[in-house]
Motif scaffolding. Structure first.
Motif, PDB file in Angstrom:
ATOM      1  N   GLU A   1      79.834  18.415  94.656  1.00 26.75           N
ATOM      2  CA  GLU A   1      78.930  18.854  93.588  1.00 26.75           C
ATOM      3  C   GLU A   1      78.847  17.789  92.496  1.00 26.75           C
ATOM      4  OE1 GLU A   1      78.485  22.525  90.355  1.00 26.75           O
ATOM      5  OE2 GLU A   1      80.005  22.621  91.950  1.00 26.75           O
ATOM      6  N   GLU A   2      79.997  17.262  92.108  1.00 22.17           N
ATOM      7  CA  GLU A   2      80.009  16.193  91.102  1.00 22.17           C
ATOM      8  C   GLU A   2      79.281  14.961  91.614  1.00 22.17           C
ATOM      9  OE1 GLU A   2      83.178  13.090  89.029  1.00 22.17           O
ATOM     10  OE2 GLU A   2      83.915  14.761  90.254  1.00 22.17           O
ATOM     11  N   TRP A   3      79.477  14.646  92.873  1.00 23.52           N
ATOM     12  CA  TRP A   3      78.860  13.478  93.508  1.00 23.52           C
ATOM     13  C   TRP A   3      77.331  13.562  93.419  1.00 23.52           C
ATOM     14  CZ3 TRP A   3      81.128  12.077  98.970  1.00 23.52           C
ATOM     15  CH2 TRP A   3      80.944  10.708  99.246  1.00 23.52           C
ATOM     16  N   ARG A   4      76.809  14.725  93.770  1.00 22.92           N
ATOM     17  CA  ARG A   4      75.354  14.903  93.704  1.00 22.92           C
ATOM     18  C   ARG A   4      74.851  14.846  92.264  1.00 22.92           C
ATOM     19  NH1 ARG A   4      76.885  19.083  97.345  1.00 22.92           N
ATOM     20  NH2 ARG A   4      76.414  18.524  99.526  1.00 22.92           N
ATOM     21  N   ARG A   5      75.630  15.416  91.369  1.00 26.72           N
ATOM     22  CA  ARG A   5      75.221  15.460  89.970  1.00 26.72           C
ATOM     23  C   ARG A   5      75.250  14.071  89.323  1.00 26.72           C
ATOM     24  NH1 ARG A   5      78.764  18.745  88.523  1.00 26.72           N
ATOM     25  NH2 ARG A   5      80.251  17.310  87.571  1.00 26.72           N
ATOM     26  N   GLU A   6      76.289  13.312  89.567  1.00 27.06           N
ATOM     27  CA  GLU A   6      76.474  12.018  88.915  1.00 27.06           C
ATOM     28  C   GLU A   6      75.862  10.859  89.708  1.00 27.06           C
ATOM     29  OE1 GLU A   6      77.664  11.795  85.934  1.00 27.06           O
ATOM     30  OE2 GLU A   6      78.194  13.931  85.817  1.00 27.06           O
ATOM     31  N   GLY A   7      75.664  11.058  91.005  1.00 24.04           N
ATOM     32  CA  GLY A   7      75.125   9.981  91.835  1.00 24.04           C
ATOM     33  C   GLY A   7      76.163   9.000  92.330  1.00 24.04           C
ATOM     34  N   ARG A   8      77.389   9.141  91.856  1.00 25.61           N
ATOM     35  CA  ARG A   8      78.460   8.208  92.242  1.00 25.61           C
ATOM     36  C   ARG A   8      79.801   8.831  91.890  1.00 25.61           C
ATOM     37  NH1 ARG A   8      78.622   1.825  90.588  1.00 25.61           N
ATOM     38  NH2 ARG A   8      77.398   1.678  92.506  1.00 25.61           N
ATOM     39  N   ILE A   9      80.775   8.643  92.774  1.00 24.93           N
ATOM     40  CA  ILE A   9      82.158   8.988  92.459  1.00 24.93           C
ATOM     41  C   ILE A   9      83.006   7.736  92.672  1.00 24.93           C
ATOM     42  CG2 ILE A   9      81.971  11.448  92.997  1.00 24.93           C
ATOM     43  CD1 ILE A   9      83.342  10.827  95.699  1.00 24.93           C
ATOM     44  N   TYR A  10      84.263   7.824  92.288  1.00 21.29           N
ATOM     45  CA  TYR A  10      85.163   6.685  92.424  1.00 21.29           C
ATOM     46  C   TYR A  10      86.428   7.129  93.148  1.00 21.29           C
ATOM     47  CZ  TYR A  10      82.186   4.268  89.080  1.00 21.29           C
ATOM     48  OH  TYR A  10      81.113   3.688  88.455  1.00 21.29           O
ATOM     49  N   VAL A  11      86.930   6.238  94.015  1.00 20.40           N
ATOM     50  CA  VAL A  11      88.206   6.459  94.681  1.00 20.40           C
ATOM     51  C   VAL A  11      89.116   5.293  94.313  1.00 20.40           C
ATOM     52  CG1 VAL A  11      87.286   7.820  96.582  1.00 20.40           C
ATOM     53  CG2 VAL A  11      87.360   5.339  96.784  1.00 20.40           C
ATOM     54  N   GLU A  12      90.379   5.593  94.105  1.00 20.67           N
ATOM     55  CA  GLU A  12      91.300   4.541  93.698  1.00 20.67           C
ATOM     56  C   GLU A  12      91.868   3.807  94.907  1.00 20.67           C
ATOM     57  OE1 GLU A  12      95.249   3.773  90.890  1.00 20.67           O
ATOM     58  OE2 GLU A  12      94.661   5.826  91.420  1.00 20.67           O
ATOM     59  N   ASN A  13      91.945   2.513  94.784  1.00 22.15           N
ATOM     60  CA  ASN A  13      92.677   1.707  95.756  1.00 22.15           C
ATOM     61  C   ASN A  13      94.116   1.641  95.272  1.00 22.15           C
ATOM     62  OD1 ASN A  13      93.920  -0.478  97.164  1.00 22.15           O
ATOM     63  ND2 ASN A  13      91.916  -1.386  97.572  1.00 22.15           N
ATOM     64  N   ALA A  14      95.001   2.351  95.953  1.00 22.92           N
ATOM     65  CA  ALA A  14      96.386   2.457  95.487  1.00 22.92           C
ATOM     66  C   ALA A  14      97.074   1.102  95.452  1.00 22.92           C
ATOM     67  CB  ALA A  14      97.164   3.425  96.379  1.00 22.92           C
ATOM     68  N   ARG A  15      96.683   0.192  96.318  1.00 23.62           N
ATOM     69  CA  ARG A  15      97.333  -1.118  96.373  1.00 23.62           C
ATOM     70  C   ARG A  15      96.927  -1.998  95.202  1.00 23.62           C
ATOM     71  NH1 ARG A  15      95.784  -6.008  98.466  1.00 23.62           N
ATOM     72  NH2 ARG A  15      93.886  -5.076  99.335  1.00 23.62           N
ATOM     73  N   THR A  16      95.626  -1.993  94.859  1.00 26.99           N
ATOM     74  CA  THR A  16      95.129  -2.908  93.825  1.00 26.99           C
ATOM     75  C   THR A  16      94.885  -2.222  92.480  1.00 26.99           C
ATOM     76  OG1 THR A  16      92.794  -2.525  94.363  1.00 26.99           O
ATOM     77  CG2 THR A  16      93.970  -4.221  95.631  1.00 26.99           C
ATOM     78  N   GLY A  17      94.828  -0.887  92.480  1.00 31.64           N
ATOM     79  CA  GLY A  17      94.509  -0.161  91.260  1.00 31.64           C
ATOM     80  C   GLY A  17      93.022  -0.114  90.951  1.00 31.64           C
ATOM     81  N   GLN A  18      92.180  -0.702  91.801  1.00 38.05           N
ATOM     82  CA  GLN A  18      90.740  -0.708  91.550  1.00 38.05           C
ATOM     83  C   GLN A  18      90.138   0.681  91.729  1.00 38.05           C
ATOM     84  OE1 GLN A  18      90.330  -3.968  94.499  1.00 38.05           O
ATOM     85  NE2 GLN A  18      88.754  -4.775  93.119  1.00 38.05           N
ATOM     86  N   GLN A  19      89.170   1.016  90.879  1.00 39.63           N
ATOM     87  CA  GLN A  19      88.365   2.212  91.044  1.00 39.63           C
ATOM     88  C   GLN A  19      87.132   1.814  91.850  1.00 39.63           C
ATOM     89  OE1 GLN A  19      89.189   5.394  90.093  1.00 39.63           O
ATOM     90  NE2 GLN A  19      91.172   4.481  89.555  1.00 39.63           N
ATOM     91  N   MET A  20      87.067   2.296  93.088  1.00 45.11           N
ATOM     92  CA  MET A  20      86.049   1.832  94.029  1.00 45.11           C
ATOM     93  C   MET A  20      84.922   2.860  94.130  1.00 45.11           C
ATOM     94  SD  MET A  20      88.630   0.133  96.828  1.00 45.11           S
ATOM     95  CE  MET A  20      87.401  -1.000  97.489  1.00 45.11           C
ATOM     96  N   PRO A  21      83.684   2.429  93.879  1.00 47.02           N
ATOM     97  CA  PRO A  21      82.570   3.384  93.818  1.00 47.02           C
ATOM     98  C   PRO A  21      82.081   3.833  95.180  1.00 47.02           C
ATOM     99  CG  PRO A  21      81.735   1.165  93.524  1.00 47.02           C
ATOM    100  CD  PRO A  21      83.240   1.044  93.621  1.00 47.02           C
ATOM    101  N   LEU A  22      81.631   5.072  95.235  1.00 51.38           N
ATOM    102  CA  LEU A  22      80.949   5.601  96.415  1.00 51.38           C
ATOM    103  C   LEU A  22      79.637   6.217  95.933  1.00 51.38           C
ATOM    104  CD1 LEU A  22      83.865   7.435  98.283  1.00 51.38           C
ATOM    105  CD2 LEU A  22      82.947   5.164  98.778  1.00 51.38           C
ATOM    106  N   ASP A  23      78.520   5.594  96.277  1.00 60.18           N
ATOM    107  CA  ASP A  23      77.228   6.144  95.887  1.00 60.18           C
ATOM    108  C   ASP A  23      76.926   7.401  96.689  1.00 60.18           C
ATOM    109  OD1 ASP A  23      76.976   4.070  94.118  1.00 60.18           O
ATOM    110  OD2 ASP A  23      75.597   2.902  95.358  1.00 60.18           O
ATOM    111  N   VAL A  24      76.070   8.252  96.131  1.00 55.01           N
ATOM    112  CA  VAL A  24      75.756   9.520  96.787  1.00 55.01           C
ATOM    113  C   VAL A  24      75.062   9.305  98.130  1.00 55.01           C
ATOM    114  CG1 VAL A  24      73.472   9.875  95.736  1.00 55.01           C
ATOM    115  CG2 VAL A  24      74.917  11.860  96.303  1.00 55.01           C
TER     116      VAL A  24
END
Length: 284
Positions: free
Chosen positions: A159-182
């Motif tokens: 639901e958030e993904w559709r609303r915002e158009g993008r979510i983020y997942v963390e790369n545990a190794r690098t600490g990067q917030q990696m985007p996933l477009d809808v």
């Protein structure tokens, strides 16, 4: 061992980059395509070691990065996160199919092989199952810690993904917030039937398949391996006690672990059995 890079232009201007490793001497008659997973890349941790081991078994081994996996000029760093955000599941399946096509045509390997194997890890394992079904010509399949479904997000996250158009997942190794477009979610929902991994698993009963999974995998539960085995009872299953998602290998790679060694050993035996069968004795 001979190692040669390759690049393949895609219709949208993106590129597939990879390597083919071949034994010294006469070109091998078998090839193995190796597929990385989500937040992965061909040079992560155990992949080069795995490819070298399979090459020593006598195969040409092809590893590659998905075109939108986020790896840029540095082969071990996620420097193109905007590309990572645009990736989709159908795109990954199509890229596996493109690699298989190029291998069979001799566009990557020294000579067109007579037999081709496919090995995928994690999400790449799920993609490999779907690609094996779609391709219809894979001679041997191996999955390591493969997902049994691509539907891995909660309704609230969707639901958030559709609303915002993008979510983020963390790369545990690098600490990067990696985007996933809808677009990733839209692609999955529009292609649920094609991307149904368990249905694809049930359709590859003619392909010799080895399922390898760590019993202590916290990223993709061993329950996924059992689901895949139920979908295809003809598949062989190797559950490794005490092993996690990467069989205790890390990045940068340090040394083979006992769990990784076991995964490579059973994989090598499976691929040799079905890609390099002993010649039959002539009939009397």
């Amino acid at each position: 061992m001979i190692e040669r890079p390759f690049s393949i232009d895609l219709p949208d201007g993106a590129m597939l980059h990879g390597e083919v490793r071949s034994p010294e001497g006469d070109p091998p008659s078998s090839a193995v395509v190796v597929v990385h997973g989500f937040k992965g890349f061909k040079d992560w941790g155990f992949f080069p070691h795995l490819c070298e081991c399979l090459t020593r078994d006598g195969h040409a081994v092809v590893s590659f990065n998905f075109s939108l996996n986020g790896i840029g000029e540095d082969p071990t760093a996620f420097t193109d996160l905007e590309a990572f955000g645009r990736n989709t599941l159908c795109r990954e399946v199509e890229e596996i199919l493109r690699i298989l096509h190029e291998v069979r045509d001799g566009g990557i390997t020294p000579l067109p092989p007579t037999r081709v194997g496919l090995l995928g890890h994690s999400r790449g394992g799920g993609g490999a199952i779907v690609a094996a079904r779609d391709d219809g010509m894979v001679d041997a399949l191996v999955t390591w810690a493969a997902v049994a479904t691509f539907d891995r997000f909660t309704p609230e996250v969707k639901e958030e993904w559709r609303r915002e158009g993008r979510i983020y997942v963390e790369n545990a190794r690098t600490g990067q917030q990696m985007p996933l477009d809808v677009g990733l979610l839209v692609d999955f929902e529009a292609n649920r039937e094609r991307l149904d991994i368990e249905a694809a698993a049930g359709a590859v009963t003619g392909v010799p398949w080895l399922i390898v999974h760590g019993e202590d995998d916290r990223s993709v539960s061993v329950a996924d391996a059992r689901r895949l085995a139920r979908a295809n009872p003809r598949a062989a299953v190797e559950l490794i006690p005490g092993a996690g998602h990467t069989f205790e290998a890390v990045h940068p790679f340090e040394r083979p672990t006992p769990a990784l060694g076991r995964a490579i050993r059973v994989t090598g035996e499976h691929l040799l059995r079905y890609l390099c069968p002993e010649p039959r004795a002539p009939d009397d």
